[in-house]
Design a protein around this motif. Structure first.
Motif, PDB file in Angstrom:
ATOM      1  N   ILE A  17     -29.503  44.402  10.641  1.00  0.00           N
ATOM      2  CA  ILE A  17     -28.703  43.254  10.205  1.00  0.00           C
ATOM      3  C   ILE A  17     -29.607  42.167   9.644  1.00  0.00           C
ATOM      4  CG2 ILE A  17     -27.248  41.339  10.995  1.00  0.00           C
ATOM      5  CD1 ILE A  17     -25.944  43.327  12.951  1.00  0.00           C
ATOM      6  N   PHE A  18     -30.668  41.838  10.358  1.00  0.00           N
ATOM      7  CA  PHE A  18     -31.554  40.776   9.885  1.00  0.00           C
ATOM      8  C   PHE A  18     -32.293  41.190   8.612  1.00  0.00           C
ATOM      9  CE2 PHE A  18     -31.089  39.298  14.340  1.00  0.00           C
ATOM     10  CZ  PHE A  18     -30.560  38.045  14.038  1.00  0.00           C
ATOM     11  N   ASP A  19     -32.636  42.466   8.513  1.00  0.00           N
ATOM     12  CA  ASP A  19     -33.237  42.978   7.282  1.00  0.00           C
ATOM     13  C   ASP A  19     -32.285  42.757   6.110  1.00  0.00           C
ATOM     14  OD1 ASP A  19     -34.954  44.299   5.526  1.00  0.00           O
ATOM     15  OD2 ASP A  19     -34.308  46.299   6.134  1.00  0.00           O
ATOM     16  N   LEU A  22     -31.907  39.059   5.084  1.00  0.00           N
ATOM     17  CA  LEU A  22     -33.074  38.550   4.363  1.00  0.00           C
ATOM     18  C   LEU A  22     -33.093  39.010   2.901  1.00  0.00           C
ATOM     19  CD1 LEU A  22     -35.796  38.903   7.149  1.00  0.00           C
ATOM     20  CD2 LEU A  22     -34.807  36.792   6.250  1.00  0.00           C
ATOM     21  N   TYR A  23     -32.306  40.024   2.576  1.00  0.00           N
ATOM     22  CA  TYR A  23     -32.121  40.432   1.179  1.00  0.00           C
ATOM     23  C   TYR A  23     -30.859  39.812   0.572  1.00  0.00           C
ATOM     24  CZ  TYR A  23     -35.834  43.933   0.756  1.00  0.00           C
ATOM     25  OH  TYR A  23     -37.051  44.572   0.655  1.00  0.00           O
ATOM     26  N   GLY A  24     -30.189  38.946   1.319  1.00  0.00           N
ATOM     27  CA  GLY A  24     -28.980  38.311   0.795  1.00  0.00           C
ATOM     28  C   GLY A  24     -27.753  39.190   0.845  1.00  0.00           C
ATOM     29  N   ASN A  25     -27.755  40.217   1.698  1.00  0.00           N
ATOM     30  CA  ASN A  25     -26.602  41.110   1.832  1.00  0.00           C
ATOM     31  C   ASN A  25     -25.685  40.639   2.959  1.00  0.00           C
ATOM     32  OD1 ASN A  25     -27.158  44.451   0.745  1.00  0.00           O
ATOM     33  ND2 ASN A  25     -28.352  42.683   0.111  1.00  0.00           N
ATOM     34  N   GLY A  26     -24.416  41.048   2.885  1.00  0.00           N
ATOM     35  CA  GLY A  26     -23.512  40.827   4.007  1.00  0.00           C
ATOM     36  C   GLY A  26     -22.442  39.792   3.775  1.00  0.00           C
ATOM     37  N   ASP A  27     -22.234  39.360   2.527  1.00  0.00           N
ATOM     38  CA  ASP A  27     -21.235  38.315   2.313  1.00  0.00           C
ATOM     39  C   ASP A  27     -19.807  38.841   2.431  1.00  0.00           C
ATOM     40  OD1 ASP A  27     -21.591  39.797  -0.017  1.00  0.00           O
ATOM     41  OD2 ASP A  27     -21.236  38.110  -1.363  1.00  0.00           O
ATOM     42  N   GLY A 228     -17.322  44.836 -13.207  1.00  0.00           N
ATOM     43  CA  GLY A 228     -16.728  43.827 -12.333  1.00  0.00           C
ATOM     44  C   GLY A 228     -16.308  44.329 -10.978  1.00  0.00           C
ATOM     45  N   CYS A 229     -17.021  45.309 -10.449  1.00  0.00           N
ATOM     46  CA  CYS A 229     -16.743  45.811  -9.094  1.00  0.00           C
ATOM     47  C   CYS A 229     -16.919  44.692  -8.071  1.00  0.00           C
ATOM     48  CB  CYS A 229     -17.708  46.965  -8.792  1.00  0.00           C
ATOM     49  SG  CYS A 229     -17.385  47.832  -7.257  1.00  0.00           S
ATOM     50  N   ASN A 230     -16.023  44.606  -7.101  1.00  0.00           N
ATOM     51  CA  ASN A 230     -16.059  43.492  -6.148  1.00  0.00           C
ATOM     52  C   ASN A 230     -17.236  43.549  -5.188  1.00  0.00           C
ATOM     53  OD1 ASN A 230     -13.304  43.573  -7.217  1.00  0.00           O
ATOM     54  ND2 ASN A 230     -12.884  41.985  -5.715  1.00  0.00           N
ATOM     55  N   PHE A 231     -17.585  44.731  -4.713  1.00  0.00           N
ATOM     56  CA  PHE A 231     -18.684  44.837  -3.745  1.00  0.00           C
ATOM     57  C   PHE A 231     -19.224  46.256  -3.728  1.00  0.00           C
ATOM     58  CE2 PHE A 231     -14.909  45.980  -1.342  1.00  0.00           C
ATOM     59  CZ  PHE A 231     -15.326  47.051  -0.564  1.00  0.00           C
ATOM     60  N   VAL A 232     -20.459  46.389  -3.271  1.00  0.00           N
ATOM     61  CA  VAL A 232     -21.076  47.699  -3.013  1.00  0.00           C
ATOM     62  C   VAL A 232     -21.677  47.652  -1.611  1.00  0.00           C
ATOM     63  CG1 VAL A 232     -21.536  48.253  -5.426  1.00  0.00           C
ATOM     64  CG2 VAL A 232     -23.256  47.008  -4.093  1.00  0.00           C
ATOM     65  N   MET A 233     -22.199  48.776  -1.166  1.00  0.00           N
ATOM     66  CA  MET A 233     -22.739  48.877   0.187  1.00  0.00           C
ATOM     67  C   MET A 233     -24.216  48.525   0.227  1.00  0.00           C
ATOM     68  SD  MET A 233     -20.012  49.938   1.683  1.00  0.00           S
ATOM     69  CE  MET A 233     -20.409  50.662   3.268  1.00  0.00           C
ATOM     70  N   GLY A 234     -24.643  47.945   1.343  1.00  0.00           N
ATOM     71  CA  GLY A 234     -26.059  47.719   1.601  1.00  0.00           C
ATOM     72  C   GLY A 234     -26.448  48.423   2.890  1.00  0.00           C
ATOM     73  N   ILE A 235     -27.345  49.406   2.768  1.00  0.00           N
ATOM     74  CA  ILE A 235     -27.777  50.204   3.919  1.00  0.00           C
ATOM     75  C   ILE A 235     -29.298  50.322   3.863  1.00  0.00           C
ATOM     76  CG2 ILE A 235     -27.737  52.555   4.882  1.00  0.00           C
ATOM     77  CD1 ILE A 235     -24.771  52.639   4.099  1.00  0.00           C
ATOM     78  N   PRO A 236     -29.999  50.177   4.977  1.00  0.00           N
ATOM     79  CA  PRO A 236     -31.465  50.183   4.952  1.00  0.00           C
ATOM     80  C   PRO A 236     -32.033  51.400   4.223  1.00  0.00           C
ATOM     81  CG  PRO A 236     -30.687  49.616   7.158  1.00  0.00           C
ATOM     82  CD  PRO A 236     -29.484  50.028   6.358  1.00  0.00           C
ATOM     83  N   GLY A 237     -32.827  51.157   3.183  1.00  0.00           N
ATOM     84  CA  GLY A 237     -33.488  52.231   2.462  1.00  0.00           C
ATOM     85  C   GLY A 237     -32.562  53.167   1.729  1.00  0.00           C
ATOM     86  N   SER A 238     -31.293  52.799   1.584  1.00  0.00           N
ATOM     87  CA  SER A 238     -30.242  53.584   0.924  1.00  0.00           C
ATOM     88  C   SER A 238     -29.924  54.896   1.648  1.00  0.00           C
ATOM     89  CB  SER A 238     -30.586  53.873  -0.553  1.00  0.00           C
ATOM     90  OG  SER A 238     -31.590  54.846  -0.684  1.00  0.00           O
ATOM     91  N   ASP A 239     -30.424  55.051   2.867  1.00  0.00           N
ATOM     92  CA  ASP A 239     -30.262  56.302   3.618  1.00  0.00           C
ATOM     93  C   ASP A 239     -29.529  56.010   4.923  1.00  0.00           C
ATOM     94  OD1 ASP A 239     -30.456  58.765   4.794  1.00  0.00           O
ATOM     95  OD2 ASP A 239     -32.623  58.730   5.064  1.00  0.00           O
ATOM     96  N   SER A 249     -28.961  50.506  -1.311  1.00  0.00           N
ATOM     97  CA  SER A 249     -29.768  49.775  -0.334  1.00  0.00           C
ATOM     98  C   SER A 249     -29.583  48.273  -0.493  1.00  0.00           C
ATOM     99  CB  SER A 249     -31.244  50.131  -0.542  1.00  0.00           C
ATOM    100  OG  SER A 249     -31.672  49.620  -1.793  1.00  0.00           O
ATOM    101  N   PHE A 250     -30.216  47.531   0.409  1.00  0.00           N
ATOM    102  CA  PHE A 250     -30.186  46.068   0.320  1.00  0.00           C
ATOM    103  C   PHE A 250     -30.773  45.595  -1.010  1.00  0.00           C
ATOM    104  CE2 PHE A 250     -30.851  46.323   5.175  1.00  0.00           C
ATOM    105  CZ  PHE A 250     -29.494  46.463   5.389  1.00  0.00           C
TER     106      PHE A 250
END
Length: 287
Positions: A17-19, A22-27, A228-239, A249-250
């Motif tokens: 979560i903190f990673d 720090l990349y600005g993900n999670g809004d 104009g996609c609303n959102f995508v996923m952020g996952i550590p290292g894309s894996d 990834s983030f």
């Protein structure tokens, strides 16, 4: 942001979560797929996410991607539920196979609204979809998978969701064979979601046994960003080490914002500046 963990280790999840932050993900949401899907595990995760969000005053939502009936039980136990999750399909038989009907979705939405946790609006539902789910359940009634998928968005729209997410390549090459088909399907889903007026996002992803690679995902991510996609996923290292598939990834989300001049949700953007995660109020520049 989806900080999954194969053993649901809270320390490991918190580190991810903190990673991501720090990349600005999670809004849009910080959501977790529990490795063991039961009420007790879900409530534990809900409380941990709520503690992190409240401690750092993060303007986001949390969600545990458990079955809707588990979330209903969690609400009855006083759990801090921001969003109710459910995978949905475009036929009644598909949803029955998933273990719910529209009445259960309505009941869960009413229960979530009764908590009055939302600070903006009354959008308390988070749905995931995916081409091929009705076919794999033999619940498509002879319809093609794209038609079934579009019908799922009509189901979603009825419940005024905050997020609708097509997990486009997750079901595997049995339904989308290679990178080209996944790219086509992602754009089809985005188009149909916009046409039906739902807040459409995409998990730009593929399974390890599909004829696809990260180059295909980079292409689809860029095409969706332009569209104009609303959102995508952020996952550590894309894996995703719990669900065993490849996604974005983030730093992929950060790339899309930089390349296309996009920003996080306004409240989240202000929070990133206040926390000195970004510099000079510019969400493209990490501190």
């Amino acid at each position: 942001m989806q900080p999954n963990h194969p053993t649901v280790d809270l320390t490991g999840i918190a580190a991810s979560i903190f990673d991501g932050l720090l990349y600005g993900n999670g809004d849009a949401v910080i959501g977790i797929n529990p490795a063991t899907d039961n009420v007790a595990q879900s409530v534990k995760l809900m409380r941990m996410l709520d503690e992190v969000i409240r401690k750092y005053k993060i303007p986001t939502q949390s969600c545990v991607l458990t079955h809707v009936t588990n979330t209903l039980e969690a609400i009855e136990q006083g759990a801090p539920v921001d969003l109710v999750f459910q995978s949905i399909g475009g036929t009644e038989a598909t949803n029955r196979g998933f273990g719910f009907g529209l009445a259960e979705l309505a009941e869960a939405r009413d229960a979530a609204l009764s908590l009055k946790r939302g600070s903006v609006g009354n959008n308390v539902m988070y749905f995931e979809t995916g081409q091929g789910s009705s076919l794999s359940a033999d619940a498509h009634h002879g319809l093609d998978q794209q038609t079934c998928e579009a019908r799922a968005y009509a189901v979603a729209r009825q419940f005024k969701p905050l997020l609708v997410n097509t997990v486009v390549g997750f079901i595997g090459p049995e339904y989308l064979f290679d990178g080209k088909e996944i790219i086509r399907a992602g754009l089809e889903d985005h188009f149909c979601g916009k046409l039906l007026g739902v807040p459409m996002g995409c998990d730009v992803c593929y399974t390890n046994h599909a004829e696809a690679d990260q180059n295909d995902m980079d292409n689809l991510l860029t095409l969706l960003g332009v569209a104009g996609c609303n959102f995508v996923m952020g996952i550590p290292g894309s894996d995703d080490i719990m669900l065993n598939y490849q996604t974005t990834s983030f730093h992929d989300a950060l790339y899309a914002r930089r390349a296309l001049g996009l920003k996080p949700a306004p409240e989240f953007d202000e929070w990133l500046t206040r926390m000195e995660i970004v510099r000079d109020g510019d969400s493209h520049r990490l501190a």
